[in-house]
Motif scaffolding. Structure first.
Motif, PDB file in Angstrom:
ATOM      1  N   VAL A  58       0.829  -1.213   0.000  1.00 55.45           N
ATOM      2  CA  VAL A  58       0.000   0.000   0.000  1.00 55.45           C
ATOM      3  C   VAL A  58       0.859   1.258   0.000  1.00 55.45           C
ATOM      4  CG1 VAL A  58      -1.638   1.349   1.375  1.00 55.45           C
ATOM      5  CG2 VAL A  58      -1.991  -1.113   1.065  1.00 55.45           C
ATOM      6  N   THR A  59       1.948   1.247   0.775  1.00 59.38           N
ATOM      7  CA  THR A  59       2.749   2.467   0.940  1.00 59.38           C
ATOM      8  C   THR A  59       3.890   2.586  -0.070  1.00 59.38           C
ATOM      9  OG1 THR A  59       4.089   1.325   2.612  1.00 59.38           O
ATOM     10  CG2 THR A  59       2.212   2.621   3.390  1.00 59.38           C
ATOM     11  N   ALA A  60       4.684   1.537  -0.227  1.00 57.34           N
ATOM     12  CA  ALA A  60       5.883   1.640  -1.061  1.00 57.34           C
ATOM     13  C   ALA A  60       5.573   1.652  -2.546  1.00 57.34           C
ATOM     14  CB  ALA A  60       6.842   0.491  -0.744  1.00 57.34           C
ATOM     15  N   LEU A  61       4.446   1.082  -2.952  1.00 56.01           N
ATOM     16  CA  LEU A  61       4.105   1.034  -4.376  1.00 56.01           C
ATOM     17  C   LEU A  61       3.082   2.092  -4.752  1.00 56.01           C
ATOM     18  CD1 LEU A  61       3.855  -2.842  -4.838  1.00 56.01           C
ATOM     19  CD2 LEU A  61       5.758  -1.341  -5.437  1.00 56.01           C
ATOM     20  N   ARG A  62       2.830   3.027  -3.857  1.00 54.87           N
ATOM     21  CA  ARG A  62       1.831   4.061  -4.116  1.00 54.87           C
ATOM     22  C   ARG A  62       2.376   5.106  -5.090  1.00 54.87           C
ATOM     23  NH1 ARG A  62       0.415   7.560   0.919  1.00 54.87           N
ATOM     24  NH2 ARG A  62      -0.178   5.503   1.703  1.00 54.87           N
ATOM     25  N   GLY A  63       1.494   5.576  -5.977  1.00 50.97           N
ATOM     26  CA  GLY A  63       1.825   6.747  -6.786  1.00 50.97           C
ATOM     27  C   GLY A  63       2.654   6.490  -8.015  1.00 50.97           C
ATOM     28  N   ARG A  64       2.928   5.209  -8.316  1.00 45.46           N
ATOM     29  CA  ARG A  64       3.713   4.908  -9.520  1.00 45.46           C
ATOM     30  C   ARG A  64       3.002   3.818 -10.299  1.00 45.46           C
ATOM     31  NH1 ARG A  64       7.957   2.350  -8.995  1.00 45.46           N
ATOM     32  NH2 ARG A  64       9.291   3.263 -10.591  1.00 45.46           N
TER      33      ARG A  64
END
Length: 488
Positions: free
Chosen positions: A463-469
């Motif tokens: 959820v956090t590290a793969l967000r926004g890309r």
């Protein structure tokens, strides 16, 4: 058009050859477990000696994956794949004819070497053969099914072969399959010799990382399992492993042609995917290993019944990974599918943690098997797609090897922890007067809860590290009804 169709057909045939090679490796991991009692009786292993039938393979396999992936980048992945298959097949024959403990353990170590060489380069070859996002997602889905569901197939195949013939045939069966796979691979896989090979491989780096990983795996499966994680020998070996790994990283920062270019860790998707892989495989390894023990020791299932009990996991993984993963990725995106799949896996482990000692298959065992099959069939193809999405072509082999390494070493470490915690919990419950079956069940329950919690941490990373890309592999694509029908 005819040439294009023939080219497409050759690519898919090559994929199936790669997957058969992977299936041989994955099957061997679990097919041996079912035959261990027969092997022990026939070759007169002690309980501690019998563990080396599994551990010798795991040490070589887990220790050499990273090295094999980079060697594939430097000298050609086809060459490494074929060499690994030949080594694995020859070692399988030696395992089958083994009449002594020493011969079987040594042949299993060689099997691990061949298995590492074969499996480390497969994912990178698939990514290279299928550059188009939708075809790549479908190809990775097929590979993910083989890599994930092969363990359940191994339990079933091991039970059938051991009960109907004898344990030697769990190894002999690899020989004709290996020969046929090598023959087909030589015809269908294109050579891919890399120009970097001319400048020489990083021999010192190879020695350091292989030594570090093999020592780490040895520590997990031997001293830590037998003497505990706080025992002096365990702590000393862990310290040596960390020192070797640190020396390897220093070497990679200074070598002219490093074995593992540190630039790959700048790829956020790859780093996150490896962390997720390490955490999520703990629950799946625990489900296959401890779940099988629960069915055997608590519910009294025999080898064949255990394999049949896990069959829904295999079927659902196959149906989702092979037939639907590409379309689901195109519709919803790899990241969304990964998160959803991990959530379903966690739910399956929580459900398994509720199974009582007097459970019946239909209400207590089948539902978590269904959930775990669905979750793995959705999550693991998406995870592999994300891991390889931004990796440079020249680093695809090392990225593939790294992903396999985190799965195997992380799974082995996690399983060792789960098994230790489970045994301690069962011993404590038995000491308080709890019935034997209930004490064993309580230990397995705790292990499944821990596996579910670690899967929850993996969800948080996704959820956090793969967000926004969103890369091409992650970007959802809206498909109309006509396209969906055509995809079938």
């Amino acid at each position: 058009m005819t040439v294009k169709l023939r080219s497409d057909r050759s690519r898919w045939l090559a994929l199936y050859v790669l997957c058969v090679g992977m299936l041989m490796i994955v099957l061997d991991t679990t097919i041996v477990n079912v035959a261990l009692p027969s092997i022990q009786n026939d070759l007169h292993f002690t309980d501690s000696g019998l563990t080396w039938v599994v551990n010798s393979y795991l040490i070589a396999f887990g220790g050499l994956l990273l090295l094999a992936g980079r060697v594939g980048d430097l000298f050609g992945r086809r060459r490494v794949f074929l060499t690994g298959l030949v080594v694995f097949t020859a070692a399988s024959l030696l395992c089958g004819v083994a009449q002594s403990q020493e011969m079987l353990v040594a042949a299993r170590f060689v099997q691990g070497v061949g298995g590492a060489m074969t499996s480390a380069v497969i994912l990178s070859m698939i990514v290279t053969m299928f550059p188009e996002p939708q075809d790549q997602a479908k190809a990775i889905g097929i590979y993910a099914f083989v890599a994930s569901a092969g363990g359940a197939v191994g339990l079933l195949a091991g039970g059938v072969l051991t009960q109907s013939i004898n344990w030697h045939w769990i190894f002999f069966v690899n020989v004709p399959v290996g020969i046929a796979t090598v023959t087909a691979a030589r015809r269908l896989l294109d050579a891919d010799r890399r120009p970097e090979a001319r400048s020489g491989a990083d021999v010192l780096g190879a020695v350091l990382v292989a030594s570090a990983l093999m020592l780490a795996v040895y520590t997990i499966v031997k001293p830590a399992a037998e003497h505990g994680w706080t025992a002096p020998l365990t702590l000393i070996l862990i310290a040596f492993s960390v020192i070797l790994l640190a020396a390897f990283l220093v070497r990679q920062a200074t070598a002219a042609n490093p074995l593992m270019p540190l630039r790959i860790f700048r790829t956020r998707a790859l780093v996150a995917a490896n962390a997720i892989q390490m955490l999520s495989t703990v629950g799946m390894f625990g489900m296959f290993f401890l779940g099988a023990l629960y069915l055997q020791r608590v519910r009294g299932y025999d080898s064949l019944q255990i394999g049949l009990a896990f069959l829904p996991v295999t079927i659902l993984m196959g149906g989702l990974s092979v037939r639907y993963s590409a379309r689901l990725t195109a519709r919803f995106g790899a990241r969304a599918l990964l998160i959803a799949g991990l959530a379903v896996i966690a739910a399956g482990l929580v459900f398994f943690a509720q199974a009582p000692s007097d459970s019946a298959y239909l209400p207590n065992i089948l539902p978590p098997m269904v959930l775990l099959g669905i979750g793995a069939g959705i999550a693991f193809p998406s995870l592999m797609t994300l891991a390889m999405s931004d990796t440079a072509p020249q680093d695809a082999g090392i990225a593939s090897g790294l992903l396999s390494t985190t799965a195997q070493v992380g799974g082995a470490l996690g399983l060792a922890v789960l098994a230790t915690v489970s045994a301690s919990r069962s011993t404590h419950l038995a000491a308080t007067g709890t019935a034997a079956a209930d004490a064993l069940t309580g230990g397995y329950h705790l292990a499944f809860w821990i596996g579910a919690a670690l899967t929850g941490v993996a969800i948080g990373i996704a959820v956090t590290a793969l967000r926004g890309r969103q890369t091409a592999a992650e970007q959802p694509v809206k498909l109309d009804a006509v396209e969906l029908i055509a995809a079938n």
